[in-house]
Design a protein around this motif. Structure first.
Motif, PDB file in Angstrom:
ATOM      1  N   LYS A 207      11.625  -0.381  -5.812  1.00 57.61           N
ATOM      2  CA  LYS A 207      11.209   0.534  -6.936  1.00 57.61           C
ATOM      3  C   LYS A 207      10.454  -0.313  -7.618  1.00 57.61           C
ATOM      4  O   LYS A 207       9.973  -1.618  -7.273  1.00 57.61           O
TER       5      LYS A 207
ATOM      6  N   SER B 142       0.821  -1.135  -0.027  1.00 53.30           N
ATOM      7  CA  SER B 142       0.099  -0.038   0.130  1.00 53.30           C
ATOM      8  C   SER B 142       0.958   1.296  -0.009  1.00 53.30           C
ATOM      9  O   SER B 142       0.397   2.434  -0.213  1.00 53.30           O
ATOM     10  N   GLY B 143       2.341   1.129   0.242  1.00 50.34           N
ATOM     11  CA  GLY B 143       3.051   2.262   0.264  1.00 50.34           C
ATOM     12  C   GLY B 143       3.597   2.872   1.553  1.00 50.34           C
ATOM     13  O   GLY B 143       3.918   3.858   1.530  1.00 50.34           O
ATOM     14  N   LYS B 144       3.493   1.659   2.525  1.00 54.25           N
ATOM     15  CA  LYS B 144       3.921   2.270   3.984  1.00 54.25           C
ATOM     16  C   LYS B 144       5.330   2.755   3.961  1.00 54.25           C
ATOM     17  O   LYS B 144       5.720   3.674   4.352  1.00 54.25           O
ATOM     18  N   SER B 145       6.178   1.870   3.416  1.00 51.51           N
ATOM     19  CA  SER B 145       7.705   1.970   3.458  1.00 51.51           C
ATOM     20  C   SER B 145       7.862   3.477   2.654  1.00 51.51           C
ATOM     21  O   SER B 145       8.618   4.098   3.120  1.00 51.51           O
ATOM     22  N   LEU B 146       7.321   3.632   1.678  1.00 48.35           N
ATOM     23  CA  LEU B 146       7.642   4.572   0.774  1.00 48.35           C
ATOM     24  C   LEU B 146       7.351   5.937   1.294  1.00 48.35           C
ATOM     25  O   LEU B 146       7.913   6.927   1.526  1.00 48.35           O
TER      26      LEU B 146
ATOM     27  N   ARG C 198       1.487  -3.420  -8.083  1.00 56.15           N
ATOM     28  CA  ARG C 198       2.685  -3.049  -7.431  1.00 56.15           C
ATOM     29  C   ARG C 198       3.597  -3.973  -7.068  1.00 56.15           C
ATOM     30  O   ARG C 198       4.765  -3.959  -7.277  1.00 56.15           O
TER      31      ARG C 198
ATOM     32  N   ARG D 264       7.313  -4.829  -8.213  1.00 57.50           N
ATOM     33  CA  ARG D 264       8.294  -4.462  -7.002  1.00 57.50           C
ATOM     34  C   ARG D 264       9.580  -5.157  -7.278  1.00 57.50           C
ATOM     35  O   ARG D 264       9.660  -6.224  -7.318  1.00 57.50           O
TER      36      ARG D 264
HETATM   37  N1  LIG Z   1       1.817   4.114  -8.018  1.00 58.54           N
HETATM   38  C1  LIG Z   1       2.102   4.289  -6.911  1.00 58.54           C
HETATM   39  N2  LIG Z   1       3.122   3.279  -6.337  1.00 58.54           N
HETATM   40  C2  LIG Z   1       3.616   3.527  -4.983  1.00 58.54           C
HETATM   41  C3  LIG Z   1       2.964   4.093  -4.279  1.00 58.54           C
HETATM   42  N3  LIG Z   1       3.519   3.905  -2.841  1.00 58.54           N
HETATM   43  C4  LIG Z   1       4.121   2.983  -3.253  1.00 58.54           C
HETATM   44  N4  LIG Z   1       4.190   2.558  -4.348  1.00 58.54           N
HETATM   45  C5  LIG Z   1       5.153   1.433  -4.901  1.00 58.54           C
HETATM   46  C6  LIG Z   1       6.652   1.223  -4.498  1.00 58.54           C
HETATM   47  C7  LIG Z   1       6.753   0.023  -4.038  1.00 58.54           C
HETATM   48  O1  LIG Z   1       7.112  -0.629  -5.176  1.00 58.54           O
HETATM   49  C8  LIG Z   1       5.273  -0.764  -4.049  1.00 58.54           C
HETATM   50  C9  LIG Z   1       5.119  -1.039  -2.420  1.00 58.54           C
HETATM   51  O2  LIG Z   1       5.294   0.213  -1.966  1.00 58.54           O
HETATM   52  P1  LIG Z   1       5.797  -0.206  -0.306  1.00 58.54           P
HETATM   53  O3  LIG Z   1       5.855   1.400   0.179  1.00 58.54           O
HETATM   54  O4  LIG Z   1       7.025  -1.227  -0.483  1.00 58.54           O
HETATM   55  O5  LIG Z   1       4.599  -0.768   0.274  1.00 58.54           O
HETATM   56  P2  LIG Z   1       4.542  -1.398   1.956  1.00 58.54           P
HETATM   57  O6  LIG Z   1       4.426  -2.963   1.630  1.00 58.54           O
HETATM   58  O7  LIG Z   1       5.694  -0.822   2.677  1.00 58.54           O
HETATM   59  O8  LIG Z   1       3.389  -0.846   2.163  1.00 58.54           O
HETATM   60  O9  LIG Z   1       4.306   0.359  -4.610  1.00 58.54           O
HETATM   61  C10 LIG Z   1       2.018   5.192  -4.756  1.00 58.54           C
HETATM   62  O10 LIG Z   1       1.270   6.195  -3.818  1.00 58.54           O
HETATM   63  N5  LIG Z   1       1.737   5.309  -5.904  1.00 58.54           N
END
Ligand SMILES: Nc1nc2c(ncn2[C@H]2C[C@H](O)[C@@H](COP(=O)(O)OP(=O)(O)O)O2)c(=O)[nH]1
Ligand SMILES: Nc1ncnc2c1ncn2[C@@H]1O[C@H](COP(=O)(O)OP(=O)(O)OP(=O)(O)O)[C@@H](O)[C@H]1O
Length: 405
Positions: A402, A279-283, A388, A392
């Motif tokens: 990425k 879901s984007g937690k890490s990012l 994603r 990933r």
């Molecule tokens: N399009 C899009 N992609 C995103 C967003 N936030 C994270 N991502 C991408 C980056 C990572 O490769 C993948 C999962 O993000 P992550 O931050 O590793 O997720 P999480 O498992 O830590 O929750 O999705 C986002 O907000 N939009």
């Protein structure tokens, strides 16, 4: 670095206690009342003030050009909030006050009041029990920057400042229709607010100073002063267009005065990011940590580091990783506690993700005193997550993630 020069260790409970009990705001309001009331003996006064618990009574200033509706809106707010309305007229009309008597004499001669005299009238009124208990609404005060500064030196600080605005031509035209009920002091208008009762209609009078020339003169005076007054109230001013029906102006004003501003209390962000994998937690955690200087605490990363360091907890975690079973929450909490209690997390705050993952873990974290003050749940459609995760890729060296392509 020996103990005498090491930075003082702030126990994590301190800032959390201060935030949870609004200690900063409590002290700020008490200090303000001490400055206004200047009691002979501050101790019993402070005890009584703290027991009163009326720190959130209305403290409102309504400013605006003539005929913008300040008094109309102030009266409606006073009724709705059951507070007290302070205007130059009401302050001068105060009975059994030598200060008000002096003000009336001065006003009859010069049609204005010296700044200090008006401010002392305000101070005298704000010291009265009803203003302390039910708050106050200043209608058209301060009129000048000097008054604004003098009022501030008394320790009087409004929580909300409303500035009404409308084109001069509209106000000049509008003021011509202003009428006042001499019995009740209620304000009406020949076009916009005409009373239905003929008895009231018949006794309405046109107040002084509503001619085009007089209104134009007062508008000039207002525009000259307002630009110097507003810098006294950074961040708490709301400008509302008065060139719309009274009721609309009133509801915008009421909504604003019922909002609570972010306090000036020192604030240590403790952010929790929740959401499904991908879901984007890490990012988002990395972005938040970089933007706000927070410590990025990734639970999964912490456990891996504990194992890599071959620490006591690392050896406890290892069997679970090897069997690919869930690490018990109490072990995770021990590792987390060790990290969150470190000086950088306590001082700069943290953004945590990857824990808690269920209610039990959340309760365990709360019971151990780790209470986030901002929680975000990242909600992403299932197919976006699949896309994603399939795309990933993680850099084996930096651990950075990425999206392929
Ligand atoms: N399009 C899009 N992609 C995103 C967003 N936030 C994270 N991502 C991408 C980056 C990572 O490769 C993948 C999962 O993000 P992550 O931050 O590793 O997720 P999480 O498992 O830590 O929750 O999705 C986002 O907000 N939009
Ligand atoms: N939004 C509005 N639309 C139409 N008429 C209004 C509005 N607000 C106030 N009025 C009318 O305009 C006249 C002036 O209103 P009011 O006295 O409340 O303004 P004020 O800013 O207090 O003026 P002053 O500074 O001259 O005392 C009154 O007749 C009032 O009924």
């Amino acid at each position: 670095m020996d103990a005498t020069t090491a930075p003082h260790r702030i126990p994590p409970e301190m800032p959390q206690y201060g935030e949870a009990n609004h200690v900063f705001e409590l002290m700020q309001n008490m200090l303000e009342q001490l400055l206004i009331q200047q009691p002979e003996d501050p101790i019993p006064f402070m005890i009584e003030h703290l027991q009163r618990d009326n720190d959130y009574v209305p403290k409102i200033v309504i400013l605006g050009p003539p005929a913008s509706g300040k008094t109309t809106i102030a009266m409606w707010l006073r009724k709705h909030l059951n507070s007290n309305l302070l205007s130059v007229e009401s302050l001068m009309a105060k009975e059994y006050s030598s200060l008000a008597a002096d003000a009336r004499t001065h006003y009859q001669k010069f049609q204005t009041l010296p700044d200090m005299l008006l401010v002392r009238l305000v101070q005298e009124r704000l010291r009265e029990e009803d203003c302390v208990r039910r708050g106050w609404i200043l209608d058209g005060i301060p009129e000048t920057r000097e008054q604004a500064l003098l009022i501030q030196t008394l320790g009087v600080s409004p929580r909300h400042v409303i500035v009404l605005s409308a084109p001069d031509a509209v106000l000049i035209e509008r003021n011509l229709g202003k009428r006042i009920d001499p019995q009740t002091g209620e304000i009406y208008h020949t076009i916009f607010d005409w009373p239905p009762e003929s008895e009231i209609q018949n006794r309405l009078i046109a107040p002084a100073g509503i001619s085009e020339g007089e209104t134009a003169r007062r508008l000039l005076e207002y525009h000259r002063n307002i630009v110097r007054i507003l810098p006294s109230y950074p961040k708490i001013v709301k400008v509302i267009t008065a060139d719309q029906p009274c009721v609309d102006v009133f509801y915008q004003a009421l909504t604003y005065v019922q909002t609570i501003h972010r306090s000036n209390a020192p604030f240590t962000p403790r952010v929790l990011l929740c959401g499904p994998v991908g879901s984007g937690k890490s990012l988002q955690a990395a972005l938040l940590a970089e933007k706000y200087g927070l410590v990025n605490v990734c639970c999964g990363q912490l456990l891996k580091e504990a194992m890599a360091d071959k620490s006591k907890y690392g050896e406890m975690i290892r069997p679970f990783f090897e069997k690919e079973t869930a690490v018990p929450s109490y072990i995770i909490m021990k590792v987390l506690r060790q990290r969150l209690d470190q000086q950088d997390c306590v001082e700069r705050g943290w953004v945590l993700h990857g824990f808690p993952r269920d209610r039990d873990q959340a309760c365990l974290m709360d019971s151990m005193g780790y209470k986030p003050n901002r929680v975000f749940f990242l909600n992403v459609p299932f197919d976006s997550i699949i896309e994603r995760l399939t795309l990933r890729r993680t850099d084996p060296v930096t651990g950075e993630r990425k999206i392929l392509g």
